[in-house]
Design a protein around this motif. Structure first.
Motif, mmCIF file in Angstrom:
data_model
loop_
_atom_site.group_PDB
_atom_site.id
_atom_site.type_symbol
_atom_site.label_atom_id
_atom_site.label_comp_id
_atom_site.label_asym_id
_atom_site.label_seq_id
_atom_site.Cartn_x
_atom_site.Cartn_y
_atom_site.Cartn_z
ATOM 1 N N ALA A 43 -10.979 14.883 3.068
ATOM 2 C CA ALA A 43 -10.075 14.925 2.991
ATOM 3 C C ALA A 43 -9.178 13.792 2.473
ATOM 4 C CB ALA A 43 -9.027 15.803 3.212
ATOM 5 N N ASN A 44 -9.417 13.054 3.624
ATOM 6 C CA ASN A 44 -8.540 11.089 3.740
ATOM 7 C C ASN A 44 -9.091 10.769 2.884
ATOM 8 O OD1 ASN A 44 -7.894 12.402 5.644
ATOM 9 N ND2 ASN A 44 -9.026 10.755 7.100
ATOM 10 N N LYS A 45 -10.636 11.022 1.741
ATOM 11 C CA LYS A 45 -10.873 10.211 1.048
ATOM 12 C C LYS A 45 -10.681 10.453 -0.725
ATOM 13 C CE LYS A 45 -14.026 6.952 3.408
ATOM 14 N NZ LYS A 45 -14.271 6.028 2.505
ATOM 15 N N LYS A 46 -10.354 11.599 -0.489
ATOM 16 C CA LYS A 46 -9.807 12.171 -1.505
ATOM 17 C C LYS A 46 -8.238 12.531 -1.705
ATOM 18 C CE LYS A 46 -13.691 13.854 -2.841
ATOM 19 N NZ LYS A 46 -14.461 13.806 -4.118
ATOM 20 N N ALA A 47 -8.195 11.490 -3.732
ATOM 21 C CA ALA A 47 -6.641 11.356 -3.414
ATOM 22 C C ALA A 47 -6.144 12.797 -3.603
ATOM 23 C CB ALA A 47 -6.155 11.429 -5.182
ATOM 24 N N GLY A 48 -4.526 13.204 -3.597
ATOM 25 C CA GLY A 48 -4.214 14.922 -3.788
ATOM 26 C C GLY A 48 -4.265 15.056 -2.865
ATOM 27 N N GLY A 65 -14.820 9.803 22.066
ATOM 28 C CA GLY A 65 -14.219 8.154 21.275
ATOM 29 C C GLY A 65 -12.588 7.392 21.343
ATOM 30 N N ALA A 66 -12.388 7.295 22.165
ATOM 31 C CA ALA A 66 -10.789 7.580 22.305
ATOM 32 C C ALA A 66 -10.564 5.840 21.002
ATOM 33 C CB ALA A 66 -10.530 7.036 23.694
ATOM 34 N N CYS A 67 -9.378 5.440 20.513
ATOM 35 C CA CYS A 67 -9.275 4.187 19.226
ATOM 36 C C CYS A 67 -10.294 4.020 18.667
ATOM 37 C CB CYS A 67 -9.172 2.880 20.955
ATOM 38 S SG CYS A 67 -7.512 3.176 22.340
ATOM 39 N N GLU A 68 -10.319 5.008 17.899
ATOM 40 C CA GLU A 68 -11.517 4.896 16.757
ATOM 41 C C GLU A 68 -10.580 5.604 15.774
ATOM 42 O OE1 GLU A 68 -13.874 6.067 13.218
ATOM 43 O OE2 GLU A 68 -12.618 7.483 14.851
ATOM 44 N N ASP A 69 -10.389 4.921 14.376
ATOM 45 C CA ASP A 69 -9.030 5.402 13.431
ATOM 46 C C ASP A 69 -9.386 6.276 12.055
ATOM 47 O OD1 ASP A 69 -7.069 4.703 15.738
ATOM 48 O OD2 ASP A 69 -6.641 3.020 14.867
ATOM 49 N N LEU A 70 -10.902 6.183 11.963
ATOM 50 C CA LEU A 70 -11.398 6.577 10.550
ATOM 51 C C LEU A 70 -11.992 7.632 11.046
ATOM 52 C CD1 LEU A 70 -13.583 3.263 10.333
ATOM 53 C CD2 LEU A 70 -11.349 4.102 8.938
ATOM 54 N N GLY A 71 -12.021 8.707 12.355
ATOM 55 C CA GLY A 71 -12.311 9.901 12.476
ATOM 56 C C GLY A 71 -13.796 10.484 12.550
ATOM 57 N N ALA A 72 -14.287 9.254 12.882
ATOM 58 C CA ALA A 72 -15.622 9.763 13.261
ATOM 59 C C ALA A 72 -15.917 9.580 15.108
ATOM 60 C CB ALA A 72 -16.492 8.518 13.094
ATOM 61 N N LYS A 73 -15.081 10.285 15.352
ATOM 62 C CA LYS A 73 -15.646 10.258 17.116
ATOM 63 C C LYS A 73 -13.915 10.122 17.344
ATOM 64 C CE LYS A 73 -16.366 5.799 19.046
ATOM 65 N NZ LYS A 73 -17.379 5.141 18.905
ATOM 66 N N GLY A 74 -13.886 11.134 18.318
ATOM 67 C CA GLY A 74 -12.666 10.985 19.179
ATOM 68 C C GLY A 74 -11.679 12.216 18.209
ATOM 69 N N ASP A 75 -10.448 11.417 18.174
ATOM 70 C CA ASP A 75 -9.676 12.360 18.264
ATOM 71 C C ASP A 75 -9.519 13.148 16.483
ATOM 72 O OD1 ASP A 75 -8.590 10.445 16.433
ATOM 73 O OD2 ASP A 75 -7.584 10.131 18.033
ATOM 74 N N LEU A 76 -9.036 13.764 15.860
ATOM 75 C CA LEU A 76 -9.371 13.771 14.198
ATOM 76 C C LEU A 76 -8.364 13.343 13.453
ATOM 77 C CD1 LEU A 76 -9.870 17.805 14.295
ATOM 78 C CD2 LEU A 76 -11.419 16.156 14.494
ATOM 79 N N ASP A 77 -8.483 12.184 12.667
ATOM 80 C CA ASP A 77 -7.531 10.628 12.234
ATOM 81 C C ASP A 77 -7.193 11.480 10.612
ATOM 82 O OD1 ASP A 77 -6.862 9.002 13.876
ATOM 83 O OD2 ASP A 77 -9.169 8.858 13.577
ATOM 84 N N VAL A 78 -6.218 11.627 10.767
ATOM 85 C CA VAL A 78 -5.849 12.062 9.532
ATOM 86 C C VAL A 78 -4.945 10.966 8.384
ATOM 87 C CG1 VAL A 78 -3.862 14.087 8.482
ATOM 88 C CG2 VAL A 78 -5.346 14.353 10.238
ATOM 89 N N THR A 79 -5.342 11.125 7.380
ATOM 90 C CA THR A 79 -4.569 9.768 6.754
ATOM 91 C C THR A 79 -4.431 10.414 5.291
ATOM 92 O OG1 THR A 79 -6.894 8.568 5.392
ATOM 93 C CG2 THR A 79 -6.130 7.245 8.167
ATOM 94 N N SER A 80 -4.713 11.489 5.040
ATOM 95 C CA SER A 80 -4.155 11.995 3.483
ATOM 96 C C SER A 80 -2.838 11.721 3.812
ATOM 97 C CB SER A 80 -4.301 13.538 3.701
ATOM 98 O OG SER A 80 -4.621 14.668 2.614
ATOM 99 N N THR A 81 -2.533 11.694 2.012
ATOM 100 C CA THR A 81 -1.088 12.454 1.521
ATOM 101 C C THR A 81 -0.121 13.428 1.806
ATOM 102 O OG1 THR A 81 -1.326 10.829 -0.246
ATOM 103 C CG2 THR A 81 0.165 11.929 -0.406
ATOM 104 N N SER A 82 -1.287 14.381 1.945
ATOM 105 C CA SER A 82 -1.133 15.338 2.546
ATOM 106 C C SER A 82 -1.672 16.786 2.468
ATOM 107 C CB SER A 82 -0.340 16.659 1.059
ATOM 108 O OG SER A 82 0.388 17.737 1.403
ATOM 109 N N PHE A 105 -5.440 15.173 17.340
ATOM 110 C CA PHE A 105 -4.783 15.120 16.222
ATOM 111 C C PHE A 105 -3.999 13.178 16.330
ATOM 112 C CE2 PHE A 105 -5.450 19.433 14.931
ATOM 113 C CZ PHE A 105 -5.612 19.517 13.529
ATOM 114 N N ASP A 106 -4.422 12.609 15.481
ATOM 115 C CA ASP A 106 -3.878 11.653 15.302
ATOM 116 C C ASP A 106 -3.767 11.159 13.724
ATOM 117 O OD1 ASP A 106 -2.529 9.332 15.095
ATOM 118 O OD2 ASP A 106 -4.884 7.996 15.635
ATOM 119 N N VAL A 107 -1.707 11.324 13.017
ATOM 120 C CA VAL A 107 -1.627 11.221 12.204
ATOM 121 C C VAL A 107 -0.771 9.647 11.794
ATOM 122 C CG1 VAL A 107 -0.642 12.316 10.280
ATOM 123 C CG2 VAL A 107 -1.018 13.685 12.317
#
Length: 199
Positions: A43-48, A65-82, A105-107
């Motif tokens: 979802a982070n990679k897709k538009a919309g 894996g704390a402090c990793e911001d691409l979602g590959a480990k640790g928390d679930l990083d959300v960078t999606s528009t919606s 979650f890290d939004v």
């Protein structure tokens, strides 16, 4: 199955398919199942706007894996528009911090996350700064958050906002954002400073 980082969640999204490797646009298995982590990364990679539907089950984060911001480990990083994640019910669809040693979650970066009919629990906020709290959910940089029929419980933070840290200092500068809570339970979260539930 219910291992969060295993193939456990049917890819019921507005995306055509959900894949383990983000951005490839094809299913990882013939059954078109994937993990919650992989679904969010896609979802982070897709538009919309995207929607992930969770079945009943306890889904534990297992990739430390704390402090990793691409979602590959640790928390679930959300960078999606919606992004909307909807469970079966707060009593039966549970996303658990597990052994990740991180929040759930890290939004980030003006993203928008909607959580509905699920529980967020057993996340651990970081200790590097006041902005590093948010054991259950951290929203920063002007990101918005909506909770509907959600339980946030048993999360911890050595700083602020054990349950939810919402644009607390926004990494040094205030950024407008919207927090909407409808019919949620935020309980039994412990912060060493301000806001056991929300800061």
């Amino acid at each position: 199955g219910s291992g969060l980082d295993g193939w456990a969640v049917t890819g019921k999204k507005t995306l055509v398919t959900v894949v383990k490797v983000p951005g490839k646009g094809r299913g990882q298995e013939a059954t078109n199942k994937c993990s919650v982590r992989a679904a969010i990364m896609e979802a982070n990679k897709k538009a919309g706007a995207d929607t992930i539907t969770l079945p009943a089950g306890t889904f534990k984060l297992t990739l430390a894996g704390a402090c990793e911001d691409l979602g590959a480990k640790g928390d679930l990083d959300v960078t999606s528009t919606s992004l909307t994640i909807t469970g079966a019910s707060a009593a039966t669809s549970i996303i658990d911090g597990g052994t990740s040693a991180d929040r759930v979650f890290d939004v980030r970066n003006k993203s928008y996350l909607v959580l509905s009919k699920l529980t967020v629990q057993n996340g651990k906020g970081g200790a590097s700064s006041a902005d590093d709290g948010g054991g259950g959910i951290r929203a920063t940089g002007g990101s918005s958050l909506t909770l509907s029929s959600v339980t946030v419980q048993k999360n911890t933070s050595p700083y602020h906002g054990a349950g939810i840290l919402f644009n607390y200092l926004a990494f040094g500068s205030p950024v407008p954002a919207k927090l909407t809570i409808v019919g949620a339970t935020i309980a039994n979260n412990i912060a060493n400073r301000n806001g056991g539930g929300i800061a």
